[in-house]
Design an enzyme around this catalytic site. Sequence first.
Site, PDB file in Angstrom:
ATOM      1  N   ARG A 145       0.883  -1.169   0.000  1.00  0.00           N
ATOM      2  CA  ARG A 145       0.000   0.000   0.000  1.00  0.00           C
ATOM      3  C   ARG A 145       0.916   1.213   0.000  1.00  0.00           C
ATOM      4  NH1 ARG A 145      -4.468  -2.409   3.125  1.00  0.00           N
ATOM      5  NH2 ARG A 145      -5.642  -3.280   1.411  1.00  0.00           N
ATOM      6  N   LYS A 186       1.957  -2.793  12.109  1.00  0.00           N
ATOM      7  CA  LYS A 186       1.153  -1.835  12.854  1.00  0.00           C
ATOM      8  C   LYS A 186       0.008  -1.299  11.989  1.00  0.00           C
ATOM      9  CE  LYS A 186       4.158   0.784  15.141  1.00  0.00           C
ATOM     10  NZ  LYS A 186       4.957   1.939  15.616  1.00  0.00           N
ATOM     11  N   ASP A 191      -5.772  -1.184  10.477  1.00  0.00           N
ATOM     12  CA  ASP A 191      -6.443  -0.848   9.219  1.00  0.00           C
ATOM     13  C   ASP A 191      -6.132   0.563   8.740  1.00  0.00           C
ATOM     14  OD1 ASP A 191      -7.806  -3.313   8.755  1.00  0.00           O
ATOM     15  OD2 ASP A 191      -9.126  -2.807  10.428  1.00  0.00           O
ATOM     16  N   LYS A 225      10.622   3.502   7.807  1.00  0.00           N
ATOM     17  CA  LYS A 225      11.200   4.175   8.970  1.00  0.00           C
ATOM     18  C   LYS A 225      12.505   4.820   8.560  1.00  0.00           C
ATOM     19  CE  LYS A 225      10.382   4.460  13.486  1.00  0.00           C
ATOM     20  NZ  LYS A 225       9.051   4.285  14.097  1.00  0.00           N
ATOM     21  N   SER A 278      -1.818  10.029  12.293  1.00  0.00           N
ATOM     22  CA  SER A 278      -1.077  10.490  11.115  1.00  0.00           C
ATOM     23  C   SER A 278      -1.910  10.269   9.852  1.00  0.00           C
ATOM     24  CB  SER A 278       0.238   9.719  10.958  1.00  0.00           C
ATOM     25  OG  SER A 278       1.242  10.287  11.759  1.00  0.00           O
TER      26      SER A 278
HETATM   27  N1  GLU Z   1       6.971   7.167  14.775  1.00  0.00           N
HETATM   28  C1  GLU Z   1       5.661   6.750  15.089  1.00  0.00           C
HETATM   29  C2  GLU Z   1       5.587   5.240  15.196  1.00  0.00           C
HETATM   30  O1  GLU Z   1       6.557   4.589  15.476  1.00  0.00           O
HETATM   31  C3  GLU Z   1       4.618   7.352  14.164  1.00  0.00           C
HETATM   32  C4  GLU Z   1       4.707   6.957  12.734  1.00  0.00           C
HETATM   33  C5  GLU Z   1       3.773   7.758  11.834  1.00  0.00           C
HETATM   34  O2  GLU Z   1       2.930   8.472  12.326  1.00  0.00           O
HETATM   35  O3  GLU Z   1       3.948   7.627  10.615  1.00  0.00           O
HETATM   36  O4  GLU Z   1       4.555   4.648  15.088  1.00  0.00           O
END
Ligand code: GLU
Length: 474
Positions: free
Chosen positions: A69, A97, A102, A109, A366
């Site tokens: 995705r 995650k 969903d 990262k 986010s």
């Molecule tokens: N750094 C955060 C995490 O580990 C947020 C990631 C995000 O919002 O893209 O989930």
Amino acid sequence: MGHENNKSLSFSESVNFMVDRALTVLNIDEGISAAIKACNTTIKISFPVEINGKLEVFTGWRSVHSSHRLPAKGGIRYAPIVNEDEVEALASLMTYKCAIVDVPFGGSKGGLLIDPSRYTRDDLQRITRRFARELIRKGFLSPATNVPAPDMGTGEREMAWIADTYKHLHPEDINYSACVTGKPVAHGGIRGRTEATGRGVVYAIREFFRNADDVQAAGLKPGLGGKRIVIQGLGNVGYYAAKLLEEEDESKIIAIIERDGVLTNDEGLSIENVRQHINEHKTIKGFPDATFSENGAAGLEIECDILIPAAMEAQITKENAENIKTKLIVEAANGPVTFEADDILRNRNITILPDAYVNAGGVTVSYFEWVRNLAHIRFGRMERRHDEIRGAKMLQALETLSGKQAEDWMQKEIVYGADELDLVRSGLDDTMRNSYQQLKEVLDSNDKVSDFRTASYVVAIQKLVRSYIDIGVY
Ligand code: GLU
């Protein structure tokens, strides 16, 4: 899955071994298993920036674990210890995650090897803008393909610099502000993003406590009120989680572990006061209403009802897992329990709510921010007053029908239209509850699964496999 030697596993090995358990339960074909676990791409970037008249070379990574995705999503951390393996492990956690909650993103990262406390604001701005330029030029940052967010050592400020850098390079991209999330609200951010991960942790714990059978299986009494909690890390995630648990759920935070030691008070600590002390003195040492010890690691072994590691990976390892004296571990950090420790804790019947579920509140909000940026409108802007008017009419109707006058609280609660913060919290709460129920369904229906971590990976992998089957591999 066997690994009998004494060498500790790397972070990504640790994650992959945990994922293996779910792959075995689901009997997934070896090829697909390998495809799911492999990180697609990782780039390493080195770039010079002039600091105090001298050139310094900085090194950073961005890893895309999956792009089934798009965009691929995940934070960028600034830390003095970051490496490729860590970034890849964290990217893979992002994939799982997002699948669990969903959120329709792949996993990514980033990390920059830097001790941010050694640089001025101006230095950090130039370093961040330069890093962002490199990522953009190499195709690792855009609203459609790869969207960073804050992580350890970064926050709104860095996200605003990144967004601005992208805007300058791509002024024709009408969706430029969606190239990064966790921005300040004045620059396209969303209300409630900063607290989102911590709040999501609390929503996860509340949902756990709504499930009486799970609470009982963990050996806990019902209700969060009065529960004795130890928290490691009072950063962005730990602070909001602990604050809400103390102020809204009336739990007792009996210990706070920080870099420089541990504060304990059996009657419970005031999170706001501790935070203020840290802001003023840059240490927890000297906080008046608690006992201080420099042995922070021993803090993890304090007897408590709930232990919340909210700092770093690999904090509970095979060295200290036998000494943990809690009933429930809630992984607010990414990877705080190693694979070996997880085995020990499971054998000791300690319940663990796993990172890939527990801390997914950050990426969930986010997602809301990204959608808001693409829609170019704040949530609630169109309907808020309309809802308020409807509420007023409803109350009027009730008053007419009953012949009684509404009480003050009715005025306040019914004559009300939800604003953006209300909607964000509602969406986050709904997400954490739904996902918990998905894990529970696996636990209840599959007798090969007896822990929440394996259940969470089963949920994630089922969705990933589905998507591999539906869109194919090419
Ligand atoms: N750094 C955060 C995490 O580990 C947020 C990631 C995000 O919002 O893209 O989930």
